[in-house]
Design an enzyme around this catalytic site. Structure first.
Site, short mmCIF file in Angstrom:
data_model
loop_
_atom_site.label_atom_id
_atom_site.label_comp_id
_atom_site.label_asym_id
_atom_site.label_seq_id
_atom_site.Cartn_x
_atom_site.Cartn_y
_atom_site.Cartn_z
N TYR A 1 54.63 11.37 68.99
CA TYR A 1 53.17 11.46 68.81
C TYR A 1 52.86 12.12 67.47
O TYR A 1 52.04 11.63 66.69
CB TYR A 1 52.63 12.27 69.97
CG TYR A 1 51.15 12.34 70.18
CD1 TYR A 1 50.52 11.48 71.09
CD2 TYR A 1 50.37 13.29 69.54
CE1 TYR A 1 49.16 11.57 71.33
CE2 TYR A 1 49.02 13.38 69.77
CZ TYR A 1 48.41 12.52 70.68
OH TYR A 1 47.06 12.63 70.91
N ASP B 1 43.09 15.33 70.91
CA ASP B 1 44.35 14.61 70.64
C ASP B 1 45.49 15.54 70.24
O ASP B 1 46.67 15.25 70.51
CB ASP B 1 44.14 13.58 69.53
CG ASP B 1 43.54 12.28 70.05
OD1 ASP B 1 43.82 11.91 71.19
OD2 ASP B 1 42.79 11.64 69.29
N HIS C 1 35.65 13.60 70.34
CA HIS C 1 36.24 12.61 69.43
C HIS C 1 35.73 11.25 69.87
O HIS C 1 35.71 10.97 71.07
CB HIS C 1 37.77 12.73 69.59
CG HIS C 1 38.60 11.76 68.85
ND1 HIS C 1 38.27 11.24 67.62
CD2 HIS C 1 39.81 11.23 69.16
CE1 HIS C 1 39.24 10.43 67.23
NE2 HIS C 1 40.17 10.39 68.14
N HIS D 1 45.68 13.70 76.01
CA HIS D 1 46.71 12.77 76.52
C HIS D 1 47.88 13.57 77.06
O HIS D 1 48.32 14.55 76.42
CB HIS D 1 47.26 11.88 75.40
CG HIS D 1 46.26 10.97 74.78
ND1 HIS D 1 45.74 9.87 75.43
CD2 HIS D 1 45.69 10.98 73.56
CE1 HIS D 1 44.89 9.25 74.62
NE2 HIS D 1 44.83 9.91 73.48
N HIS E 1 46.33 1.86 70.45
CA HIS E 1 45.79 1.53 69.12
C HIS E 1 46.01 0.05 68.85
O HIS E 1 46.61 -0.32 67.84
CB HIS E 1 46.47 2.34 68.01
CG HIS E 1 45.99 3.76 67.90
ND1 HIS E 1 46.66 4.70 67.16
CD2 HIS E 1 44.93 4.39 68.43
CE1 HIS E 1 46.03 5.85 67.24
NE2 HIS E 1 44.97 5.69 68.01
N GLU F 1 36.92 8.21 69.28
CA GLU F 1 37.82 7.08 69.50
C GLU F 1 37.70 6.63 70.96
O GLU F 1 37.53 7.45 71.87
CB GLU F 1 39.28 7.47 69.13
CG GLU F 1 40.07 6.24 68.76
CD GLU F 1 41.39 6.53 68.04
OE1 GLU F 1 41.76 7.71 67.88
OE2 GLU F 1 42.05 5.54 67.66
N ASP G 1 39.37 5.73 73.43
CA ASP G 1 40.16 6.19 74.58
C ASP G 1 39.55 7.45 75.21
O ASP G 1 39.89 7.79 76.34
CB ASP G 1 41.63 6.41 74.21
CG ASP G 1 41.83 7.23 72.97
OD1 ASP G 1 41.00 7.16 72.05
OD2 ASP G 1 42.85 7.95 72.89
N HIS H 1 42.85 14.15 64.75
CA HIS H 1 43.33 13.35 63.64
C HIS H 1 42.26 12.47 63.01
O HIS H 1 42.56 11.66 62.13
CB HIS H 1 44.49 12.45 64.13
CG HIS H 1 44.04 11.38 65.10
ND1 HIS H 1 44.25 10.06 64.82
CD2 HIS H 1 43.37 11.41 66.26
CE1 HIS H 1 43.75 9.32 65.81
NE2 HIS H 1 43.23 10.14 66.69
#
Ligand code: FEO
Length: 395
Positions: free
Chosen positions: A192, A164, A79, A225, A23, A81, A83, A145
């Site tokens: 996390y 996530d 998702h 992850h 992030h 994001e 990554d 999230h």
């Protein structure tokens, strides 16, 4: 690297051994991480998620060695994001007409990130995608999230692809929970949760109860992850329920910054006072300018109470403490008590500033705090000890 989770389901992601900040600079990853993507083969083939953009070429090249890319029937984007979606542009350049399954919010965020008009297929909770003998059942996971987050359950193999949720930032050649050091695994899973999921705890509880309430068998939980949960996979869901219930241990954390050691000496005296009043409680001290901020946030998460200390500088507080306050305000911790302390030489605003911030961040304040002028002498140190005793008695 690739490996089989169960016949027909392969991990095709990327282990990132070098990652130390995630992030941007927001999250420390002392043990690296992984970006997990999964290939599910039945009569039809689905790819679940991709990897972070710096590894896009490596990912697509490896995937092409695993399967003719044209034989991928469905791309699932849980998702947006970067990554997890970062390799989508390169992949979709190779297979531009394949459908991309995502939530309605996923459509917004994927279009917002990549400005492409891929063959998006918007799904919602309960929608099913048949792969032949097995099917994927989609579950929207709003705010776990991001507003676009989604999971899916694979029938037959009883796998929950959770994105996530239930992840950990760990790089390991052993990608199953029963093959890694459990203390390291839970340390990273706790960090996390504390640093990413705490603000969404009510939604965590609701979503887990919704999924568990379906009474579906779960043999694997495959997050995006870290390691895959295959030994008692629901143990991490049970942990999440505990963590989401305003978690605390019998711990008090004293977090301070110091210019000339005065506030540090107060912190140590306060710690002695707490231990004199309560020898069962765990007391930990952290100099915030010398510690990793995400690790300290994790200790705040575990604490029933915290004390923040800063000397006054320029009518304010030291900047490492400001960064911590910004972070814990955003994380919306609940069910925790707090107080403030600090040394000062001239004007002495720091304790009031800390009190105001802690109060706004949702902590229950115990008293008005403690401040000492100049370097603390015997009298101030005795008062700090008494302040610690009093604080222990009130938490
Ligand atoms: Fe929200 Fe792992 O990205």
């Amino acid at each position: 690297m690739k490996f089989e989770i169960t016949p027909g389901v392969n991990w095709v992601g990327k282990i990132d051994w070098e990652l130390r900040k995630f992030h941007g600079e927001e999250y420390s990853t002392h043990r690296g991480s992984s970006y997990n993507a999964y290939l599910v083969r039945d009569e039809k083939t689905a790819l679940i998620d991709t990897v972070w953009s710096p590894f896009a070429k490596e990912f697509v090249d490896n995937l092409a060695r695993e399967i003719d890319l044209n034989k991928i029937d469905y791309v699932i984007a849980n998702h947006a994001e970067m990554d997890h979606s970062g390799a989508l542009p390169l992949l979709m350049h190779r297979i531009p007409d394949k459908p991309v399954y995502c939530t309605a919010n996923g459509l917004k965020s994927l279009k917002g990130h990549y400005h492409k008009d891929w063959n998006f297929q918007v799904v919602k909770t309960g929608d099913k995608l048949s792969l032949g003998k097995k099917e994927l059942i989609f579950v929207e996971a709003m705010m776990l999230h991001w507003p676009d987050s989604m999971m899916e359950y694979l029938t037959g193999d009883a796998i929950l692809f959770s994105n996530d949720a239930f992840g950990q930032h760990i790089a390991s050649e052993h990608m199953f929970n029963d093959l890694v050091d459990p203390s390291e695994l839970f340390e990273e899973a706790t960090k996390y949760y504390a640093n990413i999921l705490t603000p969404f705890s009510p939604l965590v509880t609701k979503k887990i109860n919704e999924v568990v309430g379906l009474n579906l068998p779960v043999k694997f939980i495959c997050p995006s992850h870290g390691v895959i949960w295959r030994d008692n996979p629901l143990q991490i869901a049970q942990k999440y329920l505990q963590w989401a219930a305003d978690y605390q241990e019998n711990q008090i954390s004293i977090i301070y910054d110091t210019m000339w050691d005065g506030t540090r000496r107060l912190a140590e005296q306060i710690a002695h006072g707490i231990k004199q009043a309560d020898d069962k409680v765990t007391v930990k001290l952290f100099n915030i300018s010398r510690r990793d901020i995400n690790d300290v946030v994790t200790e705040v998460f575990k604490s029933k109470a915290i004390l923040l200390g800063s000397p006054t500088i320029n009518k304010g507080i030291l900047n490492a403490m400001s960064a911590l306050i910004e972070m814990i305000t955003g994380l919306k911790f609940k069910n925790k008590k707090a107080a403030a302390f600090g040394c000062y030489g001239w004007s002495g605003e720091s304790v009031k500033i800390l009190n105001d911030h802690l109060s706004k961040a949702g902590f229950e304040m115990i008293g008005d705090g403690f401040k000492a002028m100049w370097q603390p002498g015997d009298e101030a140190l005795a008062q700090a000890l008494a302040f610690g005793k009093d604080f222990a008695g009130k938490v």
